[in-house]
Motif scaffolding. Structure first.
Motif, PDB file in Angstrom:
ATOM      1  N   ARG A 191       0.838  -1.206   0.000  1.00 46.04           N
ATOM      2  CA  ARG A 191       0.000   0.000   0.000  1.00 46.04           C
ATOM      3  C   ARG A 191       0.869   1.251   0.000  1.00 46.04           C
TER       4      ARG A 191
ATOM      5  N   GLU B  12       0.195   5.509   0.616  1.00 46.19           N
ATOM      6  CA  GLU B  12      -0.697   6.639   0.852  1.00 46.19           C
ATOM      7  C   GLU B  12      -0.367   7.745  -0.150  1.00 46.19           C
TER       8      GLU B  12
ATOM      9  N   THR C 236      -5.422   5.600  -1.179  1.00 47.53           N
ATOM     10  CA  THR C 236      -4.370   4.595  -1.108  1.00 47.53           C
ATOM     11  C   THR C 236      -4.217   3.948  -2.473  1.00 47.53           C
TER      12      THR C 236
ATOM     13  N   ARG D 256     -12.194   3.558   4.499  1.00 43.53           N
ATOM     14  CA  ARG D 256     -11.893   2.961   5.793  1.00 43.53           C
ATOM     15  C   ARG D 256     -11.062   1.705   5.581  1.00 43.53           C
ATOM     16  N   GLU D 257     -10.660   1.074   6.663  1.00 42.50           N
ATOM     17  CA  GLU D 257      -9.754  -0.057   6.565  1.00 42.50           C
ATOM     18  C   GLU D 257     -10.353  -1.205   5.754  1.00 42.50           C
ATOM     19  N   THR D 258     -11.650  -1.427   5.871  1.00 43.72           N
ATOM     20  CA  THR D 258     -12.272  -2.494   5.095  1.00 43.72           C
ATOM     21  C   THR D 258     -11.990  -2.331   3.612  1.00 43.72           C
TER      22      THR D 258
ATOM     23  N   ARG E 184      -9.527  -0.548   2.288  1.00 40.40           N
ATOM     24  CA  ARG E 184      -8.101  -0.720   2.032  1.00 40.40           C
ATOM     25  C   ARG E 184      -7.759  -2.212   1.912  1.00 40.40           C
ATOM     26  N   GLU E 185      -8.394  -3.027   2.734  1.00 37.49           N
ATOM     27  CA  GLU E 185      -8.185  -4.476   2.619  1.00 37.49           C
ATOM     28  C   GLU E 185      -8.719  -5.002   1.288  1.00 37.49           C
TER      29      GLU E 185
END
Length: 249
Positions: A2, A4, A17, A40-42, A44-45
């Motif tokens: 990843r 940023e 990202t 959100r992180e979800t 990004r995953e």
């Protein structure tokens, strides 16, 4: 991997990202538009997952015009009146002003295409919930820059009396389109699916419009309505879509 990044848009700077596959590039690029709960992180995953399939994936913060906005908890956002109102205001800041969406998608796609890790003159898009509407809007706006466009449990994709409904731009779409609706979803009904299918057919757009046996939100892991089998099916559909378009362009 990843990375940023910051993307300059006509209205400011959007955080995002970039998710890179392992190995030596360049690779095809995809913009992944989050659902209404936002960056959100979800997601990004999910960007990591798509990158692992061989696609440089850009996941932008759609709400960058509201700096410092707090992440939503999908489990409680609709049950808490204050959170529901805040969510509605953020969604409205885009849905009620399509000019903002159009300016943003130009910036996101141009940024992605300019990356040295990205190959080709066109990218793919995918979106979820509100992001599905943005994905198809991008396809109608950017023409040949979008080779493949997907929407999963996206809403308002073909609303007859809506002047900015994506189906009205079918004649400007160069992409292959894949749309997966959800069961019992008032935001994308069988009637809308029929209208969208007719518009894409009349415009000569290669497309698939179908429904999964799952509820709205099925592809996103932190949604209460997440469905593991439907999520897996959606990844397979994306692989087929992009494999037949981006990997051939």
């Amino acid at each position: 991997m990843r990375r940023e990044v910051q993307i300059t848009t006509p209205d400011g700077t959007a955080a995002a990202t970039v998710h890179l596959p392992d190995g030596e590039g360049p690779w095809p690029g995809v913009v992944m538009f989050p659902d209404a709960f936002g960056f959100r992180e979800t997601f990004r995953e999910m960007g990591d997952t798509l990158a692992a399939s061989g696609f440089v994936t850009l996941v932008p913060d759609l709400y960058y015009r509201s700096p410092g906005w707090a992440p939503f908890d999908p489990a409680t956002a609709f049950g808490d009146p204050d959170e529901r109102a805040r969510l509605g205001a953020l969604m409205g800041s885009l849905i009620d002003d399509p000019g903002r969406v159009i300016a943003d998608v130009h910036a996101y796609v141009d940024f992605l295409l300019a990356l040295p890790e990205v190959d080709g003159a066109a990218v793919g898009t995918t979106g979820y919930c509100m992001g599905g509407w943005i994905s198809l809007t991008a396809a109608g706006e950017l023409g040949a820059k979008i080779a493949a466009a997907a929407s999963f449990h996206g809403g308002k994709l073909a609303v007859e009396d809506d002047p900015v409904s994506p189906h009205l731009a079918a004649g400007r779409i160069s992409a292959t389109v894949y749309v997966a609706g959800a069961e019992e979803d008032d935001s994308f009904t069988p009637e809308q699916a029929d209208l969208l299918d007719r518009a894409l057919t009349d415009a000569g757009v290669e497309h698939t419009v179908e429904f999964y046996s799952a509820r709205h939100g099925f592809a996103v892991r932190d949604n209460a309505t997440h469905d593991a089998a439907a999520e897996a099916r959606h990844w397979g559909a994306l692989g087929t879509l992009y494999g037949g378009t981006l990997l051939k362009s």
